[in-house]
Design a protein around this motif. Structure first.
Motif, PDB file in Angstrom:
ATOM      1  N   GLN A 157       9.442  -1.003  -3.002  1.00  0.00           N
ATOM      2  CA  GLN A 157       7.982  -1.147  -3.114  1.00  0.00           C
ATOM      3  C   GLN A 157       7.574  -2.542  -2.659  1.00  0.00           C
ATOM      4  O   GLN A 157       6.594  -2.720  -1.925  1.00  0.00           O
ATOM      5  CB  GLN A 157       7.545  -0.902  -4.561  1.00  0.00           C
ATOM      6  N   LYS A 161       5.260  -3.486   0.552  1.00  0.00           N
ATOM      7  CA  LYS A 161       4.083  -4.350   0.390  1.00  0.00           C
ATOM      8  C   LYS A 161       4.154  -5.540   1.354  1.00  0.00           C
ATOM      9  O   LYS A 161       3.167  -5.880   2.016  1.00  0.00           O
ATOM     10  CB  LYS A 161       3.987  -4.832  -1.057  1.00  0.00           C
ATOM     11  N   LEU A 181       2.573   7.706   4.827  1.00  0.00           N
ATOM     12  CA  LEU A 181       2.002   8.244   3.586  1.00  0.00           C
ATOM     13  C   LEU A 181       2.526   9.652   3.308  1.00  0.00           C
ATOM     14  O   LEU A 181       2.920   9.963   2.172  1.00  0.00           O
ATOM     15  CB  LEU A 181       0.471   8.239   3.674  1.00  0.00           C
ATOM     16  N   ARG A 185       4.838  10.662   0.072  1.00  0.00           N
ATOM     17  CA  ARG A 185       4.419  11.735  -0.850  1.00  0.00           C
ATOM     18  C   ARG A 185       5.488  12.817  -0.946  1.00  0.00           C
ATOM     19  O   ARG A 185       5.776  13.331  -2.028  1.00  0.00           O
ATOM     20  CB  ARG A 185       3.095  12.334  -0.389  1.00  0.00           C
ATOM     21  N   ASN A 190       5.290   7.681  -5.484  1.00  0.00           N
ATOM     22  CA  ASN A 190       3.845   7.508  -5.715  1.00  0.00           C
ATOM     23  C   ASN A 190       3.388   6.066  -5.580  1.00  0.00           C
ATOM     24  O   ASN A 190       2.302   5.786  -5.073  1.00  0.00           O
ATOM     25  CB  ASN A 190       3.467   8.055  -7.095  1.00  0.00           C
ATOM     26  N   GLU A 191       4.229   5.117  -6.062  1.00  0.00           N
ATOM     27  CA  GLU A 191       3.841   3.701  -5.990  1.00  0.00           C
ATOM     28  C   GLU A 191       3.717   3.263  -4.530  1.00  0.00           C
ATOM     29  O   GLU A 191       2.804   2.525  -4.166  1.00  0.00           O
ATOM     30  CB  GLU A 191       4.876   2.811  -6.704  1.00  0.00           C
ATOM     31  N   ALA A 193       3.108   5.299  -2.003  1.00  0.00           N
ATOM     32  CA  ALA A 193       1.910   5.991  -1.482  1.00  0.00           C
ATOM     33  C   ALA A 193       0.653   5.199  -1.812  1.00  0.00           C
ATOM     34  O   ALA A 193      -0.217   5.003  -0.961  1.00  0.00           O
ATOM     35  CB  ALA A 193       1.826   7.402  -2.069  1.00  0.00           C
ATOM     36  N   ASP A 194       0.578   4.669  -3.053  1.00  0.00           N
ATOM     37  CA  ASP A 194      -0.582   3.870  -3.466  1.00  0.00           C
ATOM     38  C   ASP A 194      -0.712   2.610  -2.616  1.00  0.00           C
ATOM     39  O   ASP A 194      -1.822   2.209  -2.234  1.00  0.00           O
ATOM     40  CB  ASP A 194      -0.477   3.476  -4.952  1.00  0.00           C
ATOM     41  N   LEU A 195       0.421   1.950  -2.333  1.00  0.00           N
ATOM     42  CA  LEU A 195       0.405   0.751  -1.490  1.00  0.00           C
ATOM     43  C   LEU A 195      -0.117   1.068  -0.085  1.00  0.00           C
ATOM     44  O   LEU A 195      -0.896   0.303   0.489  1.00  0.00           O
ATOM     45  CB  LEU A 195       1.809   0.159  -1.377  1.00  0.00           C
ATOM     46  N   ILE A 197      -2.096   3.600   0.771  1.00  0.00           N
ATOM     47  CA  ILE A 197      -3.518   3.916   0.691  1.00  0.00           C
ATOM     48  C   ILE A 197      -4.344   2.628   0.597  1.00  0.00           C
ATOM     49  O   ILE A 197      -5.352   2.456   1.289  1.00  0.00           O
ATOM     50  CB  ILE A 197      -3.821   4.854  -0.507  1.00  0.00           C
ATOM     51  N   ALA A 198      -3.843   1.671  -0.201  1.00  0.00           N
ATOM     52  CA  ALA A 198      -4.530   0.377  -0.337  1.00  0.00           C
ATOM     53  C   ALA A 198      -4.584  -0.358   1.003  1.00  0.00           C
ATOM     54  O   ALA A 198      -5.514  -1.146   1.250  1.00  0.00           O
ATOM     55  CB  ALA A 198      -3.827  -0.475  -1.388  1.00  0.00           C
TER      56      ALA A 198
END
Length: 201
Positions: A157, A161, A181, A185, A190-191, A193-195, A197-198
């Protein structure tokens, strides 16, 4: 002593980490970039064996940091592949060619991202202008490798990032057209995926 014997002695000194013997061979005029059967130079051998004083000595004496052996290893790529931050920090001031490829067609940050070598990735992104969106022979960027070929854990992660913060393109797909993405998924990361999306994925 014949030229071949001198080269053999020189490469053996690199393997043993013997700086005095290396110096003695250099004084006798050995070719600093001479290779063994695997096309390995003294600096490649010293790098693989973590003989840092030898690596320093050879760089100072003008050894090529870019020359690659049969498996595409050179000191810079060895540091990225084996998570050797000490070696990386010795090699970077010698301005290695950041575009040299591994045998899978990646640049140094590709295997480092895939294998979770967080400190190496950080060093590369902070201190070099390595191509963070380079695509290897199988059509993967460092970002895709960081997602697909590891466990999605905390280190990965952090690497994802870092890559995104330093210009990794979240829209570059693999050769089947799958986005980072979609792949994150698919793997249930999920973490990550969130990064993504951000970062605008």
């Amino acid at each position: 002593m014949s030229t071949n014997e001198l080269v053999t002695e020189f490469l053996f000194a690199a393997e043993q980490g013997n700086t005095d013997a290396l110096k003695a061979c250099l004084d006798k005029g050995v070719d600093i970039n001479a290779t063994n059967r695997q096309k390995r130079t003294a600096i490649i051998i010293a790098s693989l064996n973590k003989h840092y004083p030898c690596v320093e000595l050879l760089i100072a004496a003008g050894a090529s940091v870019d020359q690659q052996d049969q498996t595409c290893f050179n000191p810079f790529l060895i540091s990225c592949l084996t998570n050797d931050l000490t070696l990386l920090r010795l090699v970077l001031p010698a301005n290695p060619d950041l575009d040299r490829l591994t045998r899978f067609g990646g640049v140094g940050i590709t295997p480092a991202s895939e294998k979770g070598h967080l400190e190496v990735v950080q060093e590369l992104l902070t201190h070099t202008d390595i191509n963070v969106n380079h695509t290897n022979f199988v059509g993967w960027t460092p970002l895709l490798e960081a997602i697909v070929l590891n466990d999605g854990g905390a280190r990965q992660q952090e690497i994802v990032k870092l890559l995104l913060d330093h210009g990794a393109n979240p829209h570059m797909t693999d050769k089947y057209g799958k986005s980072p993405l979609a792949l994150a998924r698919e793997k249930g990361f999920n973490e990550i995926a969130d990064l993504l999306i951000a970062a605008g994925a």
